[in-house]
Design an enzyme around this catalytic site. Structure first.
Site, PDB file in Angstrom:
ATOM      1  N   CYS A 183      -4.085  10.263   1.207  1.00  0.00           N
ATOM      2  CA  CYS A 183      -3.116   9.167   1.134  1.00  0.00           C
ATOM      3  C   CYS A 183      -1.756   9.565   0.565  1.00  0.00           C
ATOM      4  O   CYS A 183      -0.735   9.353   1.210  1.00  0.00           O
ATOM      5  CB  CYS A 183      -3.698   8.042   0.271  1.00  0.00           C
ATOM      6  SG  CYS A 183      -5.152   7.299   0.993  1.00  0.00           S
TER       7      CYS A 183
ATOM      8  N   LYS B  35       0.834  -1.207   0.000  1.00  0.00           N
ATOM      9  CA  LYS B  35       0.000   0.000   0.000  1.00  0.00           C
ATOM     10  C   LYS B  35       0.877   1.269   0.000  1.00  0.00           C
ATOM     11  O   LYS B  35       0.628   2.232  -0.731  1.00  0.00           O
ATOM     12  CB  LYS B  35      -0.894  -0.016   1.257  1.00  0.00           C
ATOM     13  CG  LYS B  35      -1.603   1.279   1.537  1.00  0.00           C
ATOM     14  CD  LYS B  35      -2.725   1.517   0.576  1.00  0.00           C
ATOM     15  CE  LYS B  35      -3.369   2.869   0.788  1.00  0.00           C
ATOM     16  NZ  LYS B  35      -4.361   3.173  -0.227  1.00  0.00           N
TER      17      LYS B  35
END
Ligand SMILES: NC(=O)c1ccc[n+]([C@@H]2O[C@H](COP(=O)([O-])OP(=O)(O)OC[C@H]3O[C@@H](n4cnc5c(N)ncnc54)[C@H](O)[C@@H]3O)[C@@H](O)[C@H]2O)c1
Length: 418
Positions: free
Chosen positions: A260, A206
């Site tokens: 993010c 991720k």
């Protein structure tokens, strides 16, 4: 199965709704009593298209029960925030709180999944913490009698409900049995392919995905600053370079925003501080780009005695109302703080001036037409659809600054582009 989803934000609420719709009995837990109150009263946040309607259905049917306390379940999914601290390290306090809440409810055979984005090794550390609180859940060899995994989210705000189900997922357990258990749970509602691995690889995957995007954007941003220095049109240059069959430079902009991409690369730096020179440098380049665009707008404003500056768009990307980590909002705020002039904010996706700007007396909301009429400098910060073709509508005598920081003179009547 009974599933407890902890954290009902952008990620957790759609997940809870999807799980409830796929036949699970879901308890949705949030420590923010406002979130629970609005879910209980059928007043749903308009985070995603159709989410409110679907959340209404599953809460009315009792398949999703909103609550402010964690309770026994077969599966616990943690989707709480993991923001960046001032020292560029992950603030894992909410994940730790969630673990504290899960610990007394945990039983042998349960599955605990962390969906929150975390530095490498966090899932293993959280499991160790759970075992400290619940030594009765360790085998004589010290192995956990419950399963645990990391399964990062890849959803795009605005398309979360579709992507939650349709996009491939990486599922990594803290041991092979945990991986298997987690894959079996996700296969109940994910239609994309589930890629099994271990927890550390899933965590790193991720972080690397978002760092990769950050590095690519930094390259485009650096090219755009080089172009300005050499008086070359960055848009034209990148268009020409991309005619090469194996080159694909992204569109430069005022920096990088959202929940993010500006945050997660720092978690990689935290995980192994000595290694990431490119990733660290990309982060700094993207941060510098915001300051650079701010400087270009101030430079344009300095050509006027009492400048009026229109800031078009505050959201971190086009056609959303999300202001998190938005470079556009940061630029508008810095223009106000530096008393650069009178600031007119045009943001069609947000009904009022955000708190970050509300305290500045020379900053106000404006409609697009009024801003075009009154402003000396028009700075397009976020390319919302409402601003399409705006560069051709700036009258002569005014200055237009594009999201990339390029300064253009206004266009005389009769020479305007359509
Ligand atoms: N938003 C995205 O697009 C996205 C995409 C991928 C990954 N992620 C990651 O998912 C995680 C959650 O992000 P988000 O965008 O949903 O956050 P969010 O801020 O929208 O929502 C988080 C919710 O958790 C609640 N909460 C905080 N502490 C809690 C606790 N101890 N117990 C229960 N609830 C608690 C908050 O009140 C809030 O409602 C983060 O780690 C984020 O990095 C987000």
């Amino acid at each position: 199965m009974n599933v407890c989803v902890i954290g009902l934000g952008y990620v957790g609420l759609p997940l809870a709704v999807v799980l409830a719709r796929s036949g699970h009995r879901v308890r949705g837990v949030d420590t923010d009593s406002e979130v629970i109150r609005s879910l209980q009263s059928g007043n749903f946040p308009g985070l995603e298209p159709t989410l409110g309607f679907l959340a209404g259905e599953v809460t009315a049917s009792g398949a999703l029960v909103p609550s402010n306390s964690t309770a026994a379940a077969d599966v616990f999914v943690v989707a709480v925030p993991t923001p960046l601290r001032r020292d560029h390290r992950a603030d894992l306090s909410r994940v730790a709180e969630a673990m504290d809440a899960i610990a007394p409810c945990l039983e042998p055979g349960n599955l605990v999944v962390i969906e929150s984005t975390v530095p490498v090794g966090t899932t293993e550390r959280m499991v160790a913490g759970l075992l400290e609180k619940r030594p009765d859940l360790a085998s004589p060899e010290g192995r956990a009698l419950f399963y645990s995994a990391h399964c990062p989210e890849r959803v795009l705000p605005g398309r979360i409900l579709e992507e939650l189900v349709g996009v491939d997922r990486v599922v990594g357990g803290t041991d092979p049995e945990s991986t298997q258990k987690a894959v079996s749970f996700y296969s109940g509602f994910v239609k994309g392919t589930l890629h099994a691995t271990d927890a550390r690889t899933a965590e790193m995957c991720k972080l690397v995905e978002n760092a990769s995007r950050d590095v690519s954007i930094a390259f485009a941003n650096e090219v755009s600053m080089l172009c300005a220095r050499m008086d070359i049109d960055a848009g034209e240059l990148i268009g020409l370079a991309n005619r090469h069959p194996r080159v694909n430079i992204l569109e430069p902009g005022p920096g990088v925003g959202g929940h993010c991409i500006p945050v997660d690369p720092w978690f990689l730096v935290e995980s192994a501080p000595r290694e990431p020179s490119l990733i660290r440098s990309a982060r700094k380049t993207n941060e510098r780009k915001t300051e650079w665009v701010l400087g270009r707008i101030r430079e344009a404003a300095s050509r006027f005695e009492n400048p009026v500056i229109a800031c078009l768009g505050l959201a971190y990307k086009p056609n959303v109302n999300d202001l998190r980590e938005s470079p556009s909002l940061r630029i508008a705020r810095r223009l106000c703080a530096l008393q650069t002039g009178e600031i007119l904010v045009v943001e069609p996706n947000i009904p009022r001036l955000p708190r970050a700007l509300a305290g500045f007396p020379r900053c106000r909301r404006s409609g697009l037409e009024e801003a075009l009429k009154e402003a000396d400098v028009v700075a397009l910060l976020t390319r919302h659809r409402e601003f399409e073709g705006i560069e051709g509508r700036i009258p002569a005598g005014k200055i237009f600054v594009d999201p990339n920081g390029t300064i253009h003179d206004g266009v005389e009547e009769g020479k305007k582009r359509s």
